[in-house]
Enzyme design. Structure first.
Site, PDB file in Angstrom:
ATOM      1  CE  LYS A 251     -14.373   2.957 -23.787  1.00  0.00           C
ATOM      2  NZ  LYS A 251     -14.250   4.078 -24.768  1.00  0.00           N
TER       3      LYS A 251
ATOM      4  NE  ARG B 179      -6.133   7.903 -27.260  1.00  0.00           N
ATOM      5  CZ  ARG B 179      -7.169   7.082 -27.277  1.00  0.00           C
ATOM      6  NH1 ARG B 179      -7.720   6.698 -26.135  1.00  0.00           N
ATOM      7  NH2 ARG B 179      -7.665   6.655 -28.419  1.00  0.00           N
TER       8      ARG B 179
ATOM      9  NE  ARG C 237      -5.514   3.836 -29.338  1.00  0.00           N
ATOM     10  CZ  ARG C 237      -6.639   3.563 -28.695  1.00  0.00           C
ATOM     11  NH1 ARG C 237      -6.672   3.605 -27.371  1.00  0.00           N
ATOM     12  NH2 ARG C 237      -7.738   3.247 -29.352  1.00  0.00           N
TER      13      ARG C 237
HETATM   14  P1  AP5 Z   1      -9.150   7.828 -22.953  1.00  0.00           P
HETATM   15  O1  AP5 Z   1      -9.290   7.609 -21.498  1.00  0.00           O
HETATM   16  O2  AP5 Z   1      -7.957   7.275 -23.630  1.00  0.00           O
HETATM   17  O3  AP5 Z   1     -10.504   7.430 -23.720  1.00  0.00           O
HETATM   18  P2  AP5 Z   1     -11.168   6.010 -23.964  1.00  0.00           P
HETATM   19  O4  AP5 Z   1     -12.620   6.125 -23.682  1.00  0.00           O
HETATM   20  O5  AP5 Z   1     -10.409   4.926 -23.259  1.00  0.00           O
HETATM   21  O6  AP5 Z   1     -10.973   5.916 -25.542  1.00  0.00           O
HETATM   22  P3  AP5 Z   1     -10.363   4.782 -26.479  1.00  0.00           P
HETATM   23  O7  AP5 Z   1     -10.096   5.457 -27.804  1.00  0.00           O
HETATM   24  O8  AP5 Z   1      -9.204   4.069 -25.862  1.00  0.00           O
HETATM   25  O9  AP5 Z   1     -11.543   3.837 -26.640  1.00  0.00           O
HETATM   26  P4  AP5 Z   1     -11.824   2.894 -27.771  1.00  0.00           P
HETATM   27  O10 AP5 Z   1     -12.973   2.219 -27.191  1.00  0.00           O
HETATM   28  O11 AP5 Z   1     -12.013   3.418 -29.119  1.00  0.00           O
HETATM   29  O12 AP5 Z   1     -10.419   2.100 -27.958  1.00  0.00           O
HETATM   30  P5  AP5 Z   1      -9.965   0.653 -27.517  1.00  0.00           P
HETATM   31  O13 AP5 Z   1      -8.548   0.739 -27.177  1.00  0.00           O
HETATM   32  O14 AP5 Z   1     -10.924   0.051 -26.564  1.00  0.00           O
HETATM   33  O15 AP5 Z   1      -9.186   9.430 -23.180  1.00  0.00           O
HETATM   34  C1  AP5 Z   1      -9.073   9.971 -24.485  1.00  0.00           C
HETATM   35  C2  AP5 Z   1      -8.359  11.323 -24.382  1.00  0.00           C
HETATM   36  O16 AP5 Z   1      -9.173  12.252 -23.647  1.00  0.00           O
HETATM   37  C3  AP5 Z   1      -7.006  11.278 -23.647  1.00  0.00           C
HETATM   38  O17 AP5 Z   1      -6.110  12.134 -24.291  1.00  0.00           O
HETATM   39  C4  AP5 Z   1      -7.335  11.809 -22.229  1.00  0.00           C
HETATM   40  O18 AP5 Z   1      -6.222  12.472 -21.637  1.00  0.00           O
HETATM   41  C5  AP5 Z   1      -8.466  12.770 -22.521  1.00  0.00           C
HETATM   42  N1  AP5 Z   1      -9.439  12.859 -21.436  1.00  0.00           N
HETATM   43  C6  AP5 Z   1     -10.004  11.822 -20.766  1.00  0.00           C
HETATM   44  N2  AP5 Z   1     -10.876  12.284 -19.844  1.00  0.00           N
HETATM   45  C7  AP5 Z   1     -10.861  13.635 -19.956  1.00  0.00           C
HETATM   46  C8  AP5 Z   1     -11.559  14.678 -19.264  1.00  0.00           C
HETATM   47  N3  AP5 Z   1     -12.464  14.410 -18.303  1.00  0.00           N
HETATM   48  N4  AP5 Z   1     -11.314  15.950 -19.622  1.00  0.00           N
HETATM   49  C9  AP5 Z   1     -10.411  16.238 -20.614  1.00  0.00           C
HETATM   50  N5  AP5 Z   1      -9.706  15.286 -21.293  1.00  0.00           N
HETATM   51  C10 AP5 Z   1      -9.951  14.007 -20.965  1.00  0.00           C
HETATM   52  O19 AP5 Z   1     -10.150  -0.170 -28.890  1.00  0.00           O
HETATM   53  C11 AP5 Z   1      -9.297  -0.005 -29.996  1.00  0.00           C
HETATM   54  C12 AP5 Z   1      -9.690  -0.989 -31.092  1.00  0.00           C
HETATM   55  O20 AP5 Z   1      -9.504  -2.346 -30.620  1.00  0.00           O
HETATM   56  C13 AP5 Z   1     -11.144  -0.945 -31.544  1.00  0.00           C
HETATM   57  O21 AP5 Z   1     -11.358   0.041 -32.526  1.00  0.00           O
HETATM   58  C14 AP5 Z   1     -11.347  -2.371 -32.081  1.00  0.00           C
HETATM   59  O22 AP5 Z   1     -10.783  -2.526 -33.360  1.00  0.00           O
HETATM   60  C15 AP5 Z   1     -10.530  -3.215 -31.099  1.00  0.00           C
HETATM   61  N6  AP5 Z   1     -11.348  -3.669 -29.955  1.00  0.00           N
HETATM   62  C16 AP5 Z   1     -11.121  -3.382 -28.643  1.00  0.00           C
HETATM   63  N7  AP5 Z   1     -12.045  -3.948 -27.867  1.00  0.00           N
HETATM   64  C17 AP5 Z   1     -12.886  -4.624 -28.693  1.00  0.00           C
HETATM   65  C18 AP5 Z   1     -14.061  -5.388 -28.473  1.00  0.00           C
HETATM   66  N8  AP5 Z   1     -14.564  -5.584 -27.235  1.00  0.00           N
HETATM   67  N9  AP5 Z   1     -14.687  -5.922 -29.564  1.00  0.00           N
HETATM   68  C19 AP5 Z   1     -14.189  -5.758 -30.808  1.00  0.00           C
HETATM   69  N10 AP5 Z   1     -13.090  -5.020 -31.085  1.00  0.00           N
HETATM   70  C20 AP5 Z   1     -12.435  -4.451 -30.030  1.00  0.00           C
END
Ligand code: AP5
Length: 228
Positions: free
Chosen positions: A25, A139, A172
C-alpha cells in the site's frame, strides 16, 4: 492516465488503499499520489512522526504500535479528520492504512459525504500470507524521504543507502517476526471485514498485489482511470 512523475491532475475523490501489512500500500501510494499530484495520507507515517517527536499522541501510540495492535479509533479519527480538512486535500487524496475498523469506515463515510460528490474508491491489494512475512522482514525505509526498499526484492543500488537522497535505510521496529504475526492477526480480526463492507456497495476493486512493482502500479492507475 498520468504516468509516474507527471504533474498534478487531482483525483476528485478519496481513494482508499486496503490490504494487509506488507501488501504494498505504502509503496504504491507514494508513487500514485505523486502521479496525480495529491496528498498521500498514511496514518502509520503520521503516528511514526508523532512517536519520533515525542508528542502526547506519540507517547500513547508507541507501546500499542510496538505490540502490533491498533491504536484506539478516537485517537486515529481526530488526527485524520484534522488532516483531511486542510486545503491540499480539496482535489482528492490517497488514504493508506485508514480506515482499519468498521467505526473508522463509518466515520470516514460521514466526513467524505460532506466533502465530495463522488464516492470513495477502494483499491484492495491481494497478496499471499507467506509473501507478506518475507516482504515485512525484508523491508528497509529511508530515514530522510521515507522511500521504501526490500533486501530481497527491491534493493537499493548502494546497500543501506537510499537511491534518491542517500539517506540511511533502517528497519521499522514493528517489522520483527513476533510483532508481524500480531499485526497480521489484527488485520484479520479488525480490518478484513471492511473488504465486504465496501464490496457490497460496489466501491471496491481487487488488484493483484503479487505482481512486480511496476505492474501493480500500472494496474492501479488503470483502475483509477476507469473510475474517473
Ligand atoms: P509496503 O509498501 O511498505 O507495504 P504496506 O502495505 O504499506 O505495509 P505496512 O506494513 O506499512 O502496512 P501496515 O498497515 O501494517 O503499517 P502502517 O504503517 O499503516 O511494502 C512492504 C515491503 O514489500 C517493502 O519492502 C516493499 O519494497 C515490498 N514490496 C511492495 N510491493 C512489492 C511488490 N509488488 N513486489 C515485491 N516487493 C514489494 O501501521 C503501523 C501501525 O500504526 C499499526 O500496526 C497500528 O498500530 C498503527 N496504525 C496505523 N494506522 C492505523 C489505523 N487506521 N487505526 C489504528 N491503528 C493504526
Amino acid at each position: 492516465m498520468p504516468e509516474a512523475g507527471v504533474a498534478a491532475k487531482g483525483l476528485g475523490r478519496a481513494v482508499i488503499f486496503l490490504g494487509p501489512p506488507g501488501a504494498g500500500k505504502g509503496t504504491q501510494a507514494r508513487q500514485i499520489a505523486e502521479s496525480y499530484g495529491v496528498p498521500h495520507l498514511s496514518t502509520g507515517d503520521m503516528f511514526r512522526e508523532h512517536v519520533s517527536r515525542g508528542t502526547p499522541l506519540g507517547l500513547r501510540a508507541k507501546p500499542i504500535m510496538e505490540r502490533g495492535e491498533l491504536v484506539p479509533d478516537d485517537l486515529v479519527l481526530s488526527m485524520v479528520e484534522d488532516r483531511i480538512s486542510r486545503p491540499d486535500c480539496s482535489d482528492g487524496f490517497i488514504l493508506d492504512g485508514f480506515p482499519r475498523t468498521l467505526p473508522q469506515a463509518e466515520k470516514l463515510d460521514e466526513i467524505l459525504r460532506r466533502r465530495f460528490q463522488a464516492e470513495p474508491l477502494v483499491v484492495h491489494f491481494l497478496v499471499d500470507q507467506n509473501q507478506l512475512m518475507r516482504r515485512l522482514t525484508g523491508r528497509r525505509t529511508c530515514t530522510i524521504g521515507g522511500e521504501i526498499y526490500n533486501i530481497y526484492d527491491h534493493r537499493p543500488k548502494v546497500p543501506g543507502r537510499c537511491d534518491r537522497d542517500g539517506g540511511e535505510l533502517v528497519q521499522r521496529p514493528d517489522d520483527r517476526e513476533e510483532v508481524i504475526a500480531e499485526r497480521l492477526a489484527a488485520y484479520e480480526r479488525q480490518t478484513r471485514p471492511l473488504v465486504d463492507y465496501y464490496r457490497r456497495r460496489g466501491m471496491l476493486k481487487d488488484v493483484d498485489g503479487m505482481a512486480a512493482l511496476g505492474s501493480v502500479t500500472k494496474n492501479v492507475l488503470e483502475v483509477l482511470a476507469q473510475k474517473k
